[in-house]
Design a protein around this motif. Structure first.
Motif, PDB file in Angstrom:
ATOM      1  N   LEU A 149       0.830  -1.216   0.000  1.00  0.00           N
ATOM      2  CA  LEU A 149       0.000   0.000   0.000  1.00  0.00           C
ATOM      3  C   LEU A 149       0.861   1.261   0.000  1.00  0.00           C
ATOM      4  O   LEU A 149       0.512   2.254  -0.637  1.00  0.00           O
ATOM      5  N   LEU A 150       1.991   1.196   0.697  1.00  0.00           N
ATOM      6  CA  LEU A 150       2.894   2.354   0.675  1.00  0.00           C
ATOM      7  C   LEU A 150       3.447   2.547  -0.736  1.00  0.00           C
ATOM      8  O   LEU A 150       3.527   3.673  -1.240  1.00  0.00           O
ATOM      9  N   SER A 151       3.776   1.442  -1.372  1.00  0.00           N
ATOM     10  CA  SER A 151       4.296   1.523  -2.736  1.00  0.00           C
ATOM     11  C   SER A 151       3.237   2.085  -3.694  1.00  0.00           C
ATOM     12  O   SER A 151       3.533   2.926  -4.550  1.00  0.00           O
ATOM     13  N   ALA A 152       1.992   1.647  -3.513  1.00  0.00           N
ATOM     14  CA  ALA A 152       0.916   2.157  -4.382  1.00  0.00           C
ATOM     15  C   ALA A 152       0.726   3.656  -4.171  1.00  0.00           C
ATOM     16  O   ALA A 152       0.534   4.419  -5.121  1.00  0.00           O
ATOM     17  N   SER A 153       0.815   4.073  -2.906  1.00  0.00           N
ATOM     18  CA  SER A 153       0.650   5.494  -2.600  1.00  0.00           C
ATOM     19  C   SER A 153       1.823   6.300  -3.180  1.00  0.00           C
ATOM     20  O   SER A 153       1.641   7.379  -3.743  1.00  0.00           O
ATOM     21  N   LEU A 154       3.015   5.717  -3.072  1.00  0.00           N
ATOM     22  CA  LEU A 154       4.209   6.392  -3.604  1.00  0.00           C
ATOM     23  C   LEU A 154       4.118   6.559  -5.117  1.00  0.00           C
ATOM     24  O   LEU A 154       4.225   7.664  -5.640  1.00  0.00           O
ATOM     25  N   TRP A 155       3.893   5.449  -5.812  1.00  0.00           N
ATOM     26  CA  TRP A 155       3.908   5.534  -7.276  1.00  0.00           C
ATOM     27  C   TRP A 155       2.638   6.166  -7.828  1.00  0.00           C
ATOM     28  O   TRP A 155       2.611   6.657  -8.955  1.00  0.00           O
ATOM     29  N   GLY A 156       1.602   6.203  -6.984  1.00  0.00           N
ATOM     30  CA  GLY A 156       0.392   6.945  -7.366  1.00  0.00           C
ATOM     31  C   GLY A 156       0.722   8.408  -7.594  1.00  0.00           C
ATOM     32  O   GLY A 156       0.016   9.116  -8.315  1.00  0.00           O
ATOM     33  N   ASN A 157       1.813   8.877  -6.982  1.00  0.00           N
ATOM     34  CA  ASN A 157       2.209  10.273  -7.134  1.00  0.00           C
ATOM     35  C   ASN A 157       2.617  10.628  -8.570  1.00  0.00           C
ATOM     36  O   ASN A 157       2.720  11.802  -8.921  1.00  0.00           O
ATOM     37  N   ARG A 158       2.788   9.612  -9.391  1.00  0.00           N
ATOM     38  CA  ARG A 158       3.028   9.937 -10.808  1.00  0.00           C
ATOM     39  C   ARG A 158       1.763  10.458 -11.486  1.00  0.00           C
ATOM     40  O   ARG A 158       1.821  11.067 -12.540  1.00  0.00           O
ATOM     41  N   ALA A 159       0.626  10.153 -10.870  1.00  0.00           N
ATOM     42  CA  ALA A 159      -0.654  10.552 -11.466  1.00  0.00           C
ATOM     43  C   ALA A 159      -0.876  12.038 -11.208  1.00  0.00           C
ATOM     44  O   ALA A 159      -1.787  12.444 -10.509  1.00  0.00           O
ATOM     45  N   ASP A 160      -0.014  12.837 -11.751  1.00  0.00           N
ATOM     46  CA  ASP A 160      -0.036  14.287 -11.539  1.00  0.00           C
ATOM     47  C   ASP A 160      -0.297  14.890 -12.915  1.00  0.00           C
ATOM     48  O   ASP A 160       0.530  14.831 -13.803  1.00  0.00           O
ATOM     49  N   LEU A 161      -1.495  15.463 -13.074  1.00  0.00           N
ATOM     50  CA  LEU A 161      -1.916  15.854 -14.418  1.00  0.00           C
ATOM     51  C   LEU A 161      -1.168  17.077 -14.931  1.00  0.00           C
ATOM     52  O   LEU A 161      -1.047  17.257 -16.138  1.00  0.00           O
ATOM     53  N   GLY A 162      -0.639  17.916 -14.031  1.00  0.00           N
ATOM     54  CA  GLY A 162       0.176  19.046 -14.477  1.00  0.00           C
ATOM     55  C   GLY A 162       1.449  18.535 -15.109  1.00  0.00           C
ATOM     56  O   GLY A 162       1.872  18.953 -16.188  1.00  0.00           O
ATOM     57  N   PHE A 163       2.040  17.594 -14.454  1.00  0.00           N
ATOM     58  CA  PHE A 163       3.278  16.971 -14.918  1.00  0.00           C
ATOM     59  C   PHE A 163       3.065  16.279 -16.263  1.00  0.00           C
ATOM     60  O   PHE A 163       3.897  16.362 -17.170  1.00  0.00           O
ATOM     61  N   GLN A 164       1.924  15.616 -16.409  1.00  0.00           N
ATOM     62  CA  GLN A 164       1.678  14.873 -17.651  1.00  0.00           C
ATOM     63  C   GLN A 164       1.494  15.782 -18.854  1.00  0.00           C
ATOM     64  O   GLN A 164       1.579  15.333 -19.987  1.00  0.00           O
ATOM     65  N   ILE A 165       1.234  17.076 -18.594  1.00  0.00           N
ATOM     66  CA  ILE A 165       1.111  18.007 -19.712  1.00  0.00           C
ATOM     67  C   ILE A 165       2.432  18.091 -20.464  1.00  0.00           C
ATOM     68  O   ILE A 165       2.477  18.242 -21.676  1.00  0.00           O
ATOM     69  N   SER A 166       3.528  17.942 -19.737  1.00  0.00           N
ATOM     70  CA  SER A 166       4.823  18.108 -20.418  1.00  0.00           C
ATOM     71  C   SER A 166       5.683  16.844 -20.426  1.00  0.00           C
ATOM     72  O   SER A 166       6.803  16.882 -20.889  1.00  0.00           O
ATOM     73  N   THR A 167       5.172  15.741 -19.913  1.00  0.00           N
ATOM     74  CA  THR A 167       5.996  14.534 -19.854  1.00  0.00           C
ATOM     75  C   THR A 167       5.182  13.321 -20.255  1.00  0.00           C
ATOM     76  O   THR A 167       4.049  13.166 -19.821  1.00  0.00           O
ATOM     77  N   ARG A 168       5.763  12.468 -21.068  1.00  0.00           N
ATOM     78  CA  ARG A 168       5.083  11.213 -21.401  1.00  0.00           C
ATOM     79  C   ARG A 168       5.660  10.125 -20.527  1.00  0.00           C
ATOM     80  O   ARG A 168       6.856   9.989 -20.399  1.00  0.00           O
ATOM     81  N   LEU A 169       4.788   9.369 -19.908  1.00  0.00           N
ATOM     82  CA  LEU A 169       5.278   8.397 -18.945  1.00  0.00           C
ATOM     83  C   LEU A 169       4.374   7.183 -18.957  1.00  0.00           C
ATOM     84  O   LEU A 169       3.165   7.314 -19.033  1.00  0.00           O
ATOM     85  N   ASP A 170       4.988   6.021 -18.859  1.00  0.00           N
ATOM     86  CA  ASP A 170       4.196   4.803 -18.690  1.00  0.00           C
ATOM     87  C   ASP A 170       3.754   4.772 -17.238  1.00  0.00           C
ATOM     88  O   ASP A 170       4.542   4.524 -16.339  1.00  0.00           O
ATOM     89  N   GLN A 171       2.477   5.039 -17.014  1.00  0.00           N
ATOM     90  CA  GLN A 171       1.978   5.198 -15.647  1.00  0.00           C
ATOM     91  C   GLN A 171       2.084   3.919 -14.817  1.00  0.00           C
ATOM     92  O   GLN A 171       2.053   3.964 -13.612  1.00  0.00           O
TER      93      GLN A 171
END
Ligand SMILES: O=P(O)(O)OC[C@@]1(O)O[C@H](CO)[C@@H](O)[C@@H]1O
Length: 384
Positions: A149-171
């Motif tokens: 659950l800690l890992s899910a919460s940590l990597w969930g932080n990639r789900a940042d829509l501002g960041f995704q405006i300028s970065t392509r990432l395999d979520q």
């Protein structure tokens, strides 16, 4: 301890420069198309796009928070957006964006300009898969559930829509941890009488759901009597969670099946019975680091067994948005913080401490943009 210069955005090509130069204009464009805004708002968005490439101007005299922001701006008024602290300029940008879409008065009052993007994320197959995967937890020991659950919460932080405006990432792909002090967090919780855990939330939807599941785990296993979830008082940094996003996340979970639904309904009841407390302190959208946290918020943090700071912006606000040498100790830069604190964050800006010179040299040698691309993450804990 010695301090370091505040980060500004004046170096062309640097990360903060690219946020002001590329990300903000792209965001204005995205917001413009997210809702059927009328001509007056379209014009206000045009003006915002121009203004943010010019000098900093005060809010309109009619704005309720005109004086507040005049005081916050001080000597920054009349200066280039690129010349003032990056943390401040981003925050003011979001304030102006809300003003442009009429968030504070008139018929568009209270309409979250980022809601279409957050809602879309709640409907994705990726989130449905995250929720279905919760059923697998039943087969794990509590310690393994904690880690998952800690890992899910940590990597969930990639789900940042501002960041995704300028970065392509395999979520779905997970990257490397540059620091992992998660054992300290679990030991701290195990060694303390069940009390309050503060979770300073970051993004809505695909990050908030695992944060809520983690909060439920702390409550149901008796390691927290109460979880205080700090969200933003108004929309901010695109996908930052506000109270409406908590409700939306709980609804989505409750409408799923299996363990996700049970957890969602239990969390709903936790809000009702006061064991999960949602707070939206005005300081959560202030352009300052937590060094300036007002007394009531500092008291909240001081009374917690631990405060969990989620995400990149909270990290910048926790350690200070400064050009810290990377080997600076996390304990040293967070010594001022009123109580034990854990930072859980994927790296999406230049600021990072607690990384030795050797480790930094190794990371730099990979040629990857490990500081800003969201491929790397950290869990850092100050447990005293
Ligand atoms: O706090 P979060 O959601 O993890 O990240 C916020 C972020 O996307 O916005 C800032 C730049 O605009 C950076 O701090 C970071 O890249």
């Amino acid at each position: 301890m010695d301090t370091a210069p505040e980060i500004v955005s004046d170096e062309a090509g640097s990360f903060p420069w690219s946020v002001l130069h590329d990300r903000h204009p792209a965001l204005i464009d995205k917001v413009r198309h997210g809702l059927p805004y009328p001509p007056m708002i379209q014009r206000a968005l045009d003006e915002l796009a121009e203004q943010t490439q010019d000098v900093i101007r005060p809010l309109p005299a009619s704005a309720a928070d005109h004086d507040l922001w005049r005081e916050r701006a001080g000597e920054y008024l009349g200066r280039s957006w690129y010349a003032v602290p990056f943390l401040w300029s981003e925050s003011y940008f979001y304030r102006l964006l809300l003003g442009a879409v009429g968030y504070f008065d008139g018929p568009w009052r209270g309409v979250d300009p980022f809601e279409p993007f957050k809602s879309e994320e709640l409907r994705t197959g990726a989130l449905a898969r995250d929720l279905a995967a919760l059923d697998d937890l039943d087969r794990l020991s509590v310690a393994d559930q904690d880690a998952a659950l800690l890992s899910a919460s940590l990597w969930g932080n990639r789900a940042d829509l501002g960041f995704q405006i300028s970065t392509r990432l395999d979520q779905d792909g997970q990257g490397a941890l540059v620091a992992d002090q998660s054992a300290r967090l679990w030991e701290l919780l195990a060694g303390s009488a069940p009390g309050t855990v503060c979770v300073v939330a970051d993004n809505a939807a695909r990050e908030l759901v695992p944060d809520l599941v983690l909060a439920d785990q702390l409550l149901t296993t008796g390691r927290a009597r109460t979880v205080v979830l700090h969200v933003k008082p108004h929309p901010y940094y695109v996908s930052d969670a506000v109270t409406a996003d908590v409700v939306a996340a709980l609804r989505t979970m409750s409408a799923a099946s299996g363990r996700a639904a049970l957890t969602g309904r239990r969390l709903w009841r936790s809000v009702v019975d006061g064991t999960l407390v949602v707070r939206a302190h005005p300081f959560s959208c202030a352009p300052w680091s937590y060094h300036r946290a007002p007394a009531d918020l500092a008291d909240d943090f001081a009374s917690a067994t631990v405060t969990v700071m989620k995400g990149d912006l909270n990290y910048r606000r926790l350690v200070g948005d400064r050009e810290w040498p990377n080997a600076t100790a996390f304990e040293a830069v967070t010594a001022y913080f009123p109580g034990p604190v854990a930072a859980i964050r994927t790296l999406k800006s230049d600021v990072v401490v607690g990384v030795s010179d050797e480790q930094r040299a190794r990371l730099d040698a990979t040629g990857e943009r490990w500081r800003t691309s969201g491929t790397h993450a950290l869990v850092q804990v100050r447990d005293r």
